[in-house]
Design a protein around this motif. Structure first.
Motif, PDB file in Angstrom:
ATOM      1  N   LEU B 180     -17.442  36.721  91.842  1.00 14.99           N
ATOM      2  CA  LEU B 180     -18.083  37.555  92.859  1.00 14.99           C
ATOM      3  C   LEU B 180     -17.180  38.724  93.229  1.00 14.99           C
ATOM      4  N   GLU B 181     -15.861  38.461  93.179  1.00 18.37           N
ATOM      5  CA  GLU B 181     -14.891  39.500  93.534  1.00 18.37           C
ATOM      6  C   GLU B 181     -15.096  40.755  92.705  1.00 18.37           C
ATOM      7  N   ILE B 182     -15.535  40.565  91.474  1.00 21.13           N
ATOM      8  CA  ILE B 182     -15.576  41.710  90.569  1.00 21.13           C
ATOM      9  C   ILE B 182     -16.996  42.195  90.327  1.00 21.13           C
ATOM     10  N   GLY B 183     -17.945  41.678  91.093  1.00 14.78           N
ATOM     11  CA  GLY B 183     -19.318  42.150  90.960  1.00 14.78           C
ATOM     12  C   GLY B 183     -19.503  43.460  91.706  1.00 14.78           C
ATOM     13  N   ASN B 184     -19.800  44.540  91.004  1.00 14.35           N
ATOM     14  CA  ASN B 184     -20.050  45.824  91.662  1.00 14.35           C
ATOM     15  C   ASN B 184     -21.457  45.874  92.219  1.00 14.35           C
ATOM     16  N   ILE B 185     -22.353  45.156  91.522  1.00 11.43           N
ATOM     17  CA  ILE B 185     -23.744  45.083  91.956  1.00 11.43           C
ATOM     18  C   ILE B 185     -24.153  43.617  91.934  1.00 11.43           C
ATOM     19  N   LEU B 186     -24.707  43.139  93.040  1.00 14.66           N
ATOM     20  CA  LEU B 186     -25.103  41.735  93.151  1.00 14.66           C
ATOM     21  C   LEU B 186     -26.618  41.653  93.156  1.00 14.66           C
ATOM     22  N   VAL B 187     -27.160  40.968  92.141  1.00 12.61           N
ATOM     23  CA  VAL B 187     -28.614  40.881  92.012  1.00 12.61           C
ATOM     24  C   VAL B 187     -29.105  39.487  92.400  1.00 12.61           C
ATOM     25  N   VAL B 188     -30.124  39.441  93.274  1.00 15.28           N
ATOM     26  CA  VAL B 188     -30.835  38.193  93.539  1.00 15.28           C
ATOM     27  C   VAL B 188     -32.145  38.274  92.749  1.00 15.28           C
ATOM     28  N   ASN B 189     -32.152  37.630  91.575  1.00 17.46           N
ATOM     29  CA  ASN B 189     -33.334  37.673  90.726  1.00 17.46           C
ATOM     30  C   ASN B 189     -34.301  36.561  91.126  1.00 17.46           C
ATOM     31  N   LYS B 190     -35.530  36.625  90.565  1.00 17.17           N
ATOM     32  CA  LYS B 190     -36.575  35.656  90.949  1.00 17.17           C
ATOM     33  C   LYS B 190     -36.765  35.703  92.465  1.00 17.17           C
ATOM     34  N   ALA B 191     -36.753  36.949  92.994  1.00 16.28           N
ATOM     35  CA  ALA B 191     -36.782  37.172  94.441  1.00 16.28           C
ATOM     36  C   ALA B 191     -38.112  36.761  95.054  1.00 16.28           C
ATOM     37  N   ASP B 192     -39.082  36.393  94.178  1.00 21.99           N
ATOM     38  CA  ASP B 192     -40.358  35.904  94.716  1.00 21.99           C
ATOM     39  C   ASP B 192     -40.172  34.486  95.254  1.00 21.99           C
ATOM     40  N   VAL B 222     -23.313  46.730  95.927  1.00 17.22           N
ATOM     41  CA  VAL B 222     -24.715  46.908  96.290  1.00 17.22           C
ATOM     42  C   VAL B 222     -25.469  45.615  95.994  1.00 17.22           C
ATOM     43  N   ILE B 223     -26.322  45.205  96.923  1.00 13.37           N
ATOM     44  CA  ILE B 223     -27.124  43.998  96.706  1.00 13.37           C
ATOM     45  C   ILE B 223     -28.568  44.406  96.429  1.00 13.37           C
ATOM     46  N   VAL B 224     -29.112  43.932  95.305  1.00 16.64           N
ATOM     47  CA  VAL B 224     -30.469  44.297  94.907  1.00 16.64           C
ATOM     48  C   VAL B 224     -31.288  43.031  94.671  1.00 16.64           C
TER      49      VAL B 224
END
Lengths: 321, 321
Positions: B180-192, B222-224
């Protein structure tokens, strides 16, 4: 060496200190490891691996209780991709320690992965050696993930338990995971969940495929359904683990000894990699030609990493090509 | 070198052959890599990582379509812990290739992890170099798991996208995952799915913690939220990736250049490890003293791996200590 004597006498504080030194890569740790090595090779090393969230810790805790019931001493290494930032490993230790406290027959330690290349594998083998020299009868190595390093780690184990859960594509992913090849025991945890039987039968299918493919070590992977939280299936898992140990020890310990040889070879190769690079870098420093000075040539594409590496190595080796 | 010329001209067949040679560790591949290296360093390398089953492939495919829409050429490396036994990597290629066929602007290749220690990282960097030299504008590196090797791989990327899904303890595991430390962009997939917002806000909390902890590269992750199957959130993800590239390239490309330097250093260190051990083992063979002959001393505990490694190395290095 005082610390060696204390570790062999099972002193938890001394062992904890050496493990910390190994994790922090403090050079003096190597001296202790050298002296401890002759007293290693006795413990039954069991790797427990699988994706995050499948319940490995609960299984490990349950197994620990069961092994203790038979009067066997247990060492636990929880390989945890925790960063120094979150510091979860230490916290995890504290929480889990308490559960078995004040049972001196159980020693548990979490190992946080370091950023260093291949550091994890080396450290884990060293830590297994420490618990082994402490006289633990069984060493449970709990690893997260299906990465290359995890494969390396379970290679160090006599018995490998691969843990999965029903659903979330894990059953499909298991197919794709090379780690399945080396699972001696396949556990479907959280077996109360829907799809547990489907996952189990998929695994059975893979095991049969492998038999055809012939991984030929004469052991047919055992599939066990567990519900670690409720303690369901733990006895079956325990029997499967003991059964695999007996399999390794039968007929003149051939399998057991071959594994010992393979593990020694891996430890030697890892030590060799580390020592070789360390020696070369030291000599470059001594000659006032540190690696960083040469790095610009690569960055500016005046050379490439492969050619530069060959040059450096052949220059440092006697009559190198 | 013919293959180098053809790869630089974007010849897919030639590139596929070299990638296969790299994966199979065929020595001649190194000569090609040496010649290709001067033409590398231009592509934007994007790492997409996360646990099995979170939907990385679907995200990668969606991003590929989007990059193509902007006329950018895309190279895809899917790092897949597939064993030679299951052979899933090749199958995966075939299936995925068809989706973009006959688009010559897209080149996709799956890399099966090899048992060799650290082999994955080295091979991946080499393969990135090939796609880079091919002239791909963007290289998407898809990796499974949260192991040490995956961390090493995303270290090779300019932009790292960490993918998770709601539930199955993944949100908790994220905390424990150094990645997580090195994640520039954090994606929450299956957001449904249920709990998507909970997971997203947990990640937000971690990001804020990190700000306090100060990872200090000046970029705030960034969290997407996405639903890759339905294409939801893909535009936001695409903008986030482009935004991070622009961040790296701003103010005299400082960040970009520093990353290039760090990556070159890692490649050099890996090559150095490989070359050093190879040279030492070769010399032992030549002297009729292969490693296996010495191994028994370790197995029988007459010495230990660390002492033996030091001996071997110092003996092979000029005026070794």
């Amino acid at each position: 060496m005082e610390i060696v004597r204390r570790i062999r006498s099972g002193n938890i504080r001394a062992a904890a200190r050496l493990l910390r030194d190994i994790d922090d890569r403090i050079p003096s740790a190597h001296d202790a490891l050298r002296e401890l090595y002759p007293y290693t090779g006795k413990a039954h090393v069991v790797g427990i691996t699988g994706s995050p969230g499948v319940g490995k810790s609960t299984l490990v805790d349950g197994l620990t209780v069961r092994f203790r019931k038979d009067g066997l001493t247990v060492g636990i290494l929880a390989i945890d991709p925790t960063s120094p930032f979150t510091g979860g490993a230490i916290l995890g230790d504290r929480i889990r320690m308490q559960r078995h406290f004040p049972d001196d027959g159980v020693f548990i330690r979490s190992l946080a992965t370091r950023g260093q290349f291949g550091g994890l594998t080396r450290s884990t083998n060293d830590m297994i050696s420490v618990l082994d020299a402490m006289g633990k009868d069984v060493i449970l190595v709990e690893t997260v993930g299906v990465g290359q390093d995890e494969v390396e780690i379970v290679n160090s184990a006599h018995t490998t338990v691969l843990v999965t859960v029903p659903g979330l594509g894990d059953d499909v992913q298991a197919l794709k995971s090379g780690i399945l090849e080396i699972g001696n025991i396949l556990v479907v945890n959280k077996a109360d969940r829907e799809g547990a039987e489907k996952t189990a039968s998929q695994l059975r299918g893979l095991v049969d495929m492998r038999k055809i493919g012939g991984n030929g070590d004469g052991w047919n992977p055992v599939i066990v359904k567990t519900d670690a939280h409720r303690g369901m299936g733990m006895e079956e898992l325990y029997s499967a683990i003991c059964g695999h140990r007996d399999f390794l020890l039968r007929s003149g310990r051939e399998e057991w000894n071959e594994m010992a040889r393979q593990r020694a070879k891996r430890q030697l190769m890892e030590a060799l990699r580390e020592e070789a690079v360390k020696a070369i870098l030291n000599r470059m420093e001594d000659r006032g030609k540190p690696l960083d000075a040469l790095l610009d040539e690569v960055v500016e594409r005046r050379t490439d990493p492969y050619s530069l590496a060959s040059e450096i190595v052949s220059e440092k080796l006697c009559n190198g090509r």
